[in-house]
Design a protein around this motif. Structure first.
Motif, short mmCIF file in Angstrom:
data_model
loop_
_atom_site.label_atom_id
_atom_site.label_comp_id
_atom_site.label_asym_id
_atom_site.label_seq_id
_atom_site.Cartn_x
_atom_site.Cartn_y
_atom_site.Cartn_z
N PHE A 647 41.43 12.77 31.17
CA PHE A 647 41.29 13.18 29.79
C PHE A 647 42.74 12.86 29.15
N ASP A 648 42.68 13.21 27.87
CA ASP A 648 44.02 13.25 27.19
C ASP A 648 44.85 14.27 27.31
N ALA A 649 46.09 14.30 27.27
CA ALA A 649 47.01 15.45 27.72
C ALA A 649 46.75 16.59 26.68
N GLU A 650 46.51 16.36 25.57
CA GLU A 650 46.17 17.61 24.48
C GLU A 650 45.04 18.43 25.05
N TYR A 651 43.95 17.69 25.51
CA TYR A 651 42.85 18.41 26.01
C TYR A 651 43.36 19.15 27.44
N MET A 652 43.94 18.54 28.17
CA MET A 652 44.33 19.14 29.33
C MET A 652 45.03 20.27 29.40
N ARG A 653 45.91 20.37 28.28
CA ARG A 653 46.93 21.46 28.04
C ARG A 653 45.94 22.48 27.67
N PHE A 654 44.86 22.51 26.88
CA PHE A 654 43.97 23.45 26.43
C PHE A 654 43.14 23.92 27.86
N VAL A 655 42.73 23.10 28.70
CA VAL A 655 42.07 23.70 30.05
C VAL A 655 43.21 24.50 30.70
N ALA A 656 44.38 23.96 30.92
CA ALA A 656 45.34 24.87 31.82
C ALA A 656 45.53 26.13 31.00
N ASP A 657 45.83 26.13 29.72
CA ASP A 657 45.91 27.25 28.94
C ASP A 657 44.88 28.31 29.00
N GLU A 658 43.70 27.95 29.07
CA GLU A 658 42.44 29.02 29.05
C GLU A 658 42.02 29.27 30.54
N ALA A 659 42.65 28.75 31.57
CA ALA A 659 42.35 29.32 32.97
C ALA A 659 42.41 30.77 33.02
N ARG A 660 41.75 31.69 33.59
CA ARG A 660 41.85 33.05 33.59
C ARG A 660 41.88 33.40 35.08
N PRO A 661 42.58 34.56 35.38
CA PRO A 661 42.72 35.22 36.69
C PRO A 661 41.30 35.09 37.40
N PRO A 674 54.41 25.02 31.61
CA PRO A 674 54.06 23.78 30.96
C PRO A 674 53.21 22.79 31.52
N TYR A 675 52.13 22.35 30.92
CA TYR A 675 51.34 21.52 31.72
C TYR A 675 51.74 20.14 31.59
N VAL A 676 51.69 19.43 32.66
CA VAL A 676 51.84 18.02 32.85
C VAL A 676 50.89 17.19 33.17
N ASP A 677 50.31 16.26 32.55
CA ASP A 677 49.10 15.72 32.64
C ASP A 677 49.57 14.44 33.75
N GLU A 678 48.89 14.78 34.90
CA GLU A 678 48.99 13.81 36.15
C GLU A 678 47.75 13.21 36.52
N LEU A 679 46.80 13.12 35.55
CA LEU A 679 45.40 12.41 36.02
C LEU A 679 45.92 11.10 35.85
N PRO A 680 45.03 10.44 36.78
CA PRO A 680 45.39 8.85 37.26
C PRO A 680 45.08 8.12 36.22
#
Length: 980
Positions: A647-661, A674-680
């Protein structure tokens, strides 16, 4: 004693009489006859059901039938030992009998009986080992031997008994009558199949599932364990299971980290707003069917990580237990039933599981009927989830907003053979989505067949290869990433078509580039003309999650080792974000406050700022402005790549930020950093050209050859200008003129389109006349007829227009049949026919013409109603039916269609505010949303462009320095532990 007495030799002792059937053997005979009586009745029942299925071409096998078949197998194996022992002993007892005819018939009877037993065992072995699929002739011969041998054996038994004790016909006939009566009752009950085939689930059950449109056949929940039997399926369908196991269908639910983040927000927003998570059911009908149908999804405290149903995804049973597609509205508008399984399907006992497996293999008809329907092969089945609308229960705004839609663009495309208005048509229509997304692969599965002329056993690939490389990467499935990346090759094309002198679209055009390549001059501006073409796509490009899919043109301009122009670069300082001023093939979607939909948050979707999707069999032209530096010392090379990331980097930042314990780790991300988008990133298509530069002496090899006909390159260029709107129609017209010069019908056909858009109706008519004169190849008659109908309608020649549209919808030429074309499903043309009839009705005036006028109006209504059979949400059809029924005096129907028109029509006025706000918030998206866009290749701030090469030579207005444009959330998100 006298001398003539005769001496007699002693007589040999008489052999003891051995009865054919002694007391002990008679006991065994009674056992054999008892078993035979039960087997006979059982076989008669099985044969009756087989005959019923043959006569009706329907499957009537059910759970009782499988038990009866199991009894048949058990009795058959039990029968072997006593029968063989009896037969051998009986033959030994009678081998010296004088009635040799009876003996020989007995031998034949024994052999025929052995054929019954051996053929039954062999048939079971062939099916149990799947050898039957590889040797169909042997399997058929064995089957018919098993059917014919009992008949032969019965005849031989009758012959054998003619020389024995009298047959007790009365007892036999009584037995036969009782068996026949019982079988008759059972066959009648079988014919009344209680399962809910091809019927919509009851309305009373919708309360458990709405706002999803899904239904169960009974209206009740379905146990989760019934829906999660994938390992059970794997035992016979290992290759199919292997594909599904890595597919996006499997990872559709809370086991998909991207979806997990988004659906959590939807559940939270729903709970805070409504006091329940019911609005999120809209997602669950397609994404989370197991917790949804088992009732677990509605629990606000549902554990979306550890609950047994959280990682089920779309299971084998979910898709294959669907019994009816209720409509093509999407939103999971299907009916699913709890499937009937063979005995012991859920048993934990290994032996009973083995018995169950052999039953399925030996008698698979019930299994096939339960889990494989005709509609599984149809695009309408896929439409149930790959077409959506957003209901008011979700958005709290309007009853209907269109969401993603794979189905209608496919239906109305040339690829499907149903769209009459396409630019290109394939040699053969694709019947369904599966034609592309379920390719055949070699397999030894029990469901494998010989689908083609190769003779290979194959199955349809349940990986559903498509484009979700991102999810495959997050799941660390490199093989699946590779499969999707391979699928993405050769479905699109990029062409560096031409270059214009100057910075604008009116400059002299040098095209098509190659073999001709002009010489560039230092210090002068140029406009690069690139074309993206969709080749093997049956739907819009891009589709699905078009707001978060990242598809863009990556352009690099170099002079030797020096980069002098760049667009679409990766910004490593912003987590591998793509240059926001690149050309994206996407939808920039907004909420009501003008914020970008950047979290896959469907509850907030409102209106697009722009839509850069490309239709199937079409093109999009992209302009790039650059200036050749005065100090350039090498030829200029332009490389253009069409690139894709899910997906795009902006969306993946949201995915990473919303992760829960407690969540499973997100691959490639370290919590707290900080999230770095490494998706292929997949390069879908590429083109490159080198330009000589005046004053630069350098050897340049011959340009790479474009193996595309010149007429097609001109045509693609013109199409890419035409579909963007009115801003570039003049340039499109110039392109199609060149196509016509090259002798192709596409030139005048597309000139007709351009002329019509410009209001030049007479010129359009003349162009279509020229198109119709082409014979080698001939113009598609259906497309010419559609355009001619538009022209005739615009000129007031309604009868001619009606005839044109009818030709499109009703013609069935030999060519069309061979290619699988049927344009009666083009409901846009059907709407045009309805409109033309409605206009014709207005020509009948006065009381004397009332009857004729009413007849024409009724026919117009019939065509609009036919549109609604294909697209029940069609705005134009509802609007016109409202008017027609009003004129026919049917107030009830008129009011109904007025209400539906209000429901489905766009809210244009409300969109103005959101678009205005977005244009201020997102300068890059605002720039891309203009009617004419020239992307700068030397923009200050462009990623991967050296600072010394940055100018603003683009000819379309300075897009400005790149600024941070992080999309603002429309409201503060609730705390992570609230409502879920």
């Amino acid at each position: 004693m006298g001398s003539d007495a005769v001496t007699l030799s002693p007589r040999p002792p008489r052999k003891a009489h051995v009865p054919a059937i002694g007391p002990r053997l008679r006991i065994l005979l009674n056992v054999v006859l008892g078993l035979l009586a039960v087997i006979g009745a059982n076989s008669a029942y099985l044969a009756a059901i087989t005959f019923l299925e043959w006569a009706s071409q329907e499957t009537y096998q059910n759970w009782l039938y499988q038990w009866m078949f199991l009894v048949h197998l058990v009795l058959g194996f039990v029968f072997v030992a006593p029968f063989v022992v009896f037969g051998i002993v009986h033959m030994l007892n009678t081998k010296h009998r004088k009635n040799r005819r009876a003996v020989r018939v007995g031998y034949a009877l024994f052999v025929a009986s052995l054929v019954v037993l051996v053929s039954g065992g062999l048939l079971l072995a062939l099916r149990a080992t799947n050898a039957g699929a590889r040797t169909p002739l042997l399997t058929q011969a064995t089957y018919w031997a098993h059917i014919a041998a009992p008949v032969v054996a019965a005849w031989l038994y009758w012959l054998h008994r003619l020389v024995g004790p009298k047959i007790k016909w009365r007892m036999g006939l009584t037995y036969a009558g009782v068996v026949a009566a019982a079988i008759g009752v059972m066959v009648f009950l079988h014919a009344q199949d209680p399962r809910h085939w091809h019927a919509k689930g009851p309305e009373e059950g919708k309360q458990y599932f709405e706002p999803s449109l899904a239904r169960t056949a009974t209206g009740n929940y379905i146990p989760a364990d019934t829906l999660m039997m994938d390992d059970y399926c794997k035992k016979c369908h290992a290759d199919v299971h292997a594909g599904w196991e890595g597919s996006s269908h499997h990872f559709s639910s809370f086991n998909n980290p991207a979806y997990l983040a988004s659906v959590r927000e939807t559940r939270l927003v729903s709970f805070e707003r409504d006091g329940s998570v019911k609005a999120a059911r809209w997602c669950a009908g397609c994404h989370d069917p197991v917790p949804f149908y088992s009732g677990a999804f509605d629990d606000k405290d549902y554990d979306d990580v550890h609950h047994p149903t959280a990682h089920a995804g779309i299971t084998c049973t979910v898709c294959h237990a669907i019994t009816h597609v209720n409509s093509t509205k999407g939103n999971a508008d299907y009916t699913i039933d709890e499937p009937i399984h063979y005995p012991f399907a859920k048993s934990d006992n290994a032996l009973l599981q083995w018995v169950n497996n052999q039953l399925v293999k030996a008698k698979p008809a019930m299994h096939k009927k339960t889990f494989l329907k005709d509609f599984h092969r149809e695009a309408e089945f896929c439409s149930s989830c790959h077409k959506v609308h957003l209901p008011k229960e979700l958005t709290a705004y309007k009853d209907f907003l269109r969401g993603q839609n794979h189905y209608d663009p496919f239906l109305l495309s040339g690829v499907s053979g149903h769209g009459a208005r396409s630019f290109y048509y394939p040699p053969q229509a694709k019947e369904s989505c599966a034609s592309c997304h379920m390719p055949l692969k070699d397999s030894t599965d029990f469901g494998a067949k010989r689908y083609d002329d190769t003779g290979r056993l194959t199955v349809h690939d349940h990986l559903f290869p498509a484009a979700n490389t991102g999810l495959a990467w997050l799941k660390d499935r490199g093989d699946m990433v590779e499969a999707h990346a391979k699928f993405l090759q050769e479905i699109t094309r990029v062409d560096i078509f031409g270059i214009r002198d100057g910075a604008g679209i009116d400059g002299p055009l040098h095209a098509p580039l190659r073999p001709m390549v002009p010489t560039l001059e230092p210090g002068k501006p140029y406009l690069l003309e690139t074309v993206i073409r969709t080749l093997k796509l049956g739907h819009l490009f891009t589709q699905g999650t078009a707001d978060s899919n990242e598809v863009w043109l990556d352009v690099t301009v170099t002079a030797g080792d020096r980069v002098i122009g760049r667009s679409g670069g990766i910004d490593a300082e912003k987590g591998n974000e793509v240059d926001r001023y690149a050309h994206f093939i996407n939808i920039f979607m907004l909420d009501r406050e003008g914020n970008r939909i950047n979290r896959r948050n469907p509850q907030d979707i409102f209106v697009p700022l722009y839509n850069h999707q490309i239709p199937p069999g079409a093109a999009w032209t992209v302009h790039y402005g650059f200036e050749v530096p005065r100090d350039v010392t090498a030829p200029v090379t332009v490389n253009v790549k069409l690139r894709y990331r899910k997906f795009d980097a902006e969306y993946m930042r949201f995915v990473a930020d919303e992760a829960r314990p407690g969540d499973f780790p997100l691959r490639g991300h370290v919590a707290g950093e900080p999230y770095v988008d490494e998706l292929p990133i997949v390069t879908m298509a590429e083109d490159e050209i080198t330009f000589p530069v005046a004053g630069v002496v350098a050897e340049i090899g011959p340009p790479n050859e474009r193996k595309i006909p010149a007429w097609e390159r001109w045509n693609d260029y013109g199409i890419g200008l035409l579909i963007k709107g009115k801003a570039e129609l003049r340039q499109a017209e110039e392109a199609f003129v060149e196509v016509e010069k090259l002798g192709r019908y596409d030139g005048p056909v597309n000139l007709g389109r351009v002329n019509f858009e410009e209001g030049q109706v007479d010129e359009a008519a003349a162009a279509l006349e020229r198109a119709a004169s082409h014979t080698d190849p001939a113009a598609p008659a259906w497309t010419v007829a559609w355009l001619s109908g538009l022209v005739n309608r615009q000129q007031g020649r309604l009868e001619e227009a009606e005839a044109n549209f009818r030709k499109v919808l009703e013609d069935r030429t030999e060519e069309m049949r061979k290619r699988g074309f049927d344009f009666s499903k083009d409901y846009e043309v059907r709407n045009l026919l309805g409109l033309t009839l409605y206009d014709r009705a207005s020509q009948y005036r006065g009381a004397d013409a009332a009857e004729a006028r009413g007849a024409v109006l009724e026919e117009a209504a019939r065509h609009f109603e036919m549109t609604l059979l294909l697209d029940s949400e069609n705005v134009a059809a509802h609007y016109n039916l409202q008017l027609i029924y009003g004129q026919l005096g049917d107030r009830e129907k008129s009011d109904e269609h007025r209400r539906l028109h209000e429901r489905y029509k766009l809210d244009d006025n409300a969109a103005d505010r959101a678009v205005s706000l977005a244009r201020k918030k997102y300068p890059a998206a605002n720039f891309a949303a203009e009617s004419l866009v020239i992307y700068p290749l030397q923009r200050p701030g462009a990623p991967q462009l050296p600072a010394g090469e940055r100018t603003a030579a683009d000819g379309s207005g300075d897009p400005g320095e790149q600024r941070d444009e992080v999309s603002a959330a429309p409201h503060p998100l609730p705390a992570n532990n609230a409502g879920s």
